[in-house]
Scaffold this motif. Structure first.
Motif, short mmCIF file in Angstrom:
data_model
loop_
_atom_site.label_atom_id
_atom_site.label_comp_id
_atom_site.label_asym_id
_atom_site.label_seq_id
_atom_site.Cartn_x
_atom_site.Cartn_y
_atom_site.Cartn_z
N ALA A 202 7.85 -29.73 40.33
CA ALA A 202 8.63 -30.70 41.11
C ALA A 202 8.46 -32.08 40.52
O ALA A 202 7.43 -32.41 39.93
N SER A 223 13.28 -33.80 42.59
CA SER A 223 13.90 -32.62 41.99
C SER A 223 12.89 -31.49 41.94
O SER A 223 11.67 -31.72 41.91
N THR A 224 13.41 -30.26 41.92
CA THR A 224 12.59 -29.07 41.77
C THR A 224 13.18 -28.21 40.67
O THR A 224 14.39 -28.00 40.62
N VAL A 231 16.93 -26.66 40.43
CA VAL A 231 17.49 -25.92 41.57
C VAL A 231 17.66 -26.83 42.78
O VAL A 231 18.24 -26.44 43.78
N TYR A 232 17.15 -28.05 42.66
CA TYR A 232 17.30 -29.02 43.73
C TYR A 232 17.07 -30.40 43.15
O TYR A 232 16.22 -30.57 42.26
N GLY A 233 17.81 -31.40 43.61
CA GLY A 233 17.45 -32.76 43.24
C GLY A 233 18.59 -33.66 42.89
O GLY A 233 19.78 -33.30 42.95
N LYS A 234 18.21 -34.85 42.48
CA LYS A 234 19.16 -35.90 42.18
C LYS A 234 19.74 -35.70 40.78
O LYS A 234 19.07 -35.28 39.84
N GLU A 235 21.01 -36.03 40.63
CA GLU A 235 21.66 -35.91 39.33
C GLU A 235 21.08 -36.88 38.31
O GLU A 235 21.21 -36.69 37.11
#
Length: 240
Positions: A202, A223-224, A231-235
């Protein structure tokens, strides 16, 4: 428990399993090669689990078995020392300190036993392999909250419960990462960021070792990544 409830001197709690039958079940699983994990909250229950583990290990010695006790809520110093001797790991329900610490101190266990629930500092002192958990769905999953609870030991009412059982941030982070990988025999693949390991990690908005300990639970997960893929998070988070 070995001593009665603080608010009910006639009640000690009950075993779920009779000791002899439990011993035989543990021995059977141990001899079949399983890594055994058993829930134990009360100190007498923890002692019962250790009796069963010790009998199995005596009858059928096995190195690096990594049998475990789940919760270890009211383990005594003697219990922690015995776990270390038998190389039994612990998975501490550290969130218990925040959610029910006040009630344990005032109602169930009393001041002396209540302040030492989830005795992490002793686990460190005895070089115990241990992890932290939320017991989801009993409390929400949040690794940073569990780290925060281990480092601060603050209750809902804002009291520091058993400050002598607090641990440092690095140890708490390891308990949520590499120690867990060691516990499931996967430390060569997961648990730390190293060449050759799975790229599971992360990205945090702040460094938990640098912020004030009281702010750890509020650090944003930006982000992860799993297997190197976001798979998750800010661009805005870039991967070279």
């Amino acid at each position: 428990m070995r001593k009665p409830y603080h608010n009910d001197p006639e009640t000690y709690g009950d075993f779920i399993h009779e000791q002899e039958a439990f011993n035989e079940e543990v021995l059977d699983l141990h001899q079949r090669g399983f890594r055994i994990t058993t829930h134990g909250n009360g100190d007498r229950a923890i002692g019962s689990i250790l009796d069963a583990y010790e009998q199995a290990l005596t009858k059928s010695p096995r190195k690096d078995h990594k049998h475990r006790i789940e919760h270890v809520q009211s383990g005594t110093t003697e219990d922690i020392a015995r776990m270390a001797k038998l190389q039994v790991a612990g998975s501490f329900f550290i969130n218990h300190v925040y959610y029910w610490g006040d009630r344990h101190e005032k109602i169930f266990l009393g001041p002396e036993r209540g302040r030492r629930i989830s005795p992490l500092a002793e686990a460190v002192d005895y070089n115990l392999l241990f992890t932290l958990h939320s017991d989801c769905p009993i409390t929400p999953i949040s690794p940073l909250f569990s780290v925060w609870a281990a480092v601060n030991r603050i209750t809902r009412e804002g009291k520091v419960l058993g400050p002598e059982q607090r641990i440092d941030v690095i140890t708490a982070l390891k308990a949520m990462t590499i120690y867990g990988s060691e516990l499931v025999f996967d430390e060569d693949n997961t648990g730390s960021i190293e060449i050759g390991k799975n790229a599971d990690f992360a990205v945090l908005g702040e460094d938990p070792t640098e912020v004030e300990p009281i702010k750890i639970k509020d650090i944003e997960v930006e982000s992860t990544f799993i297997d190197g893929k976001a798979v998750y998070g800010k661009e805005s988070v870039l991967v070279d």
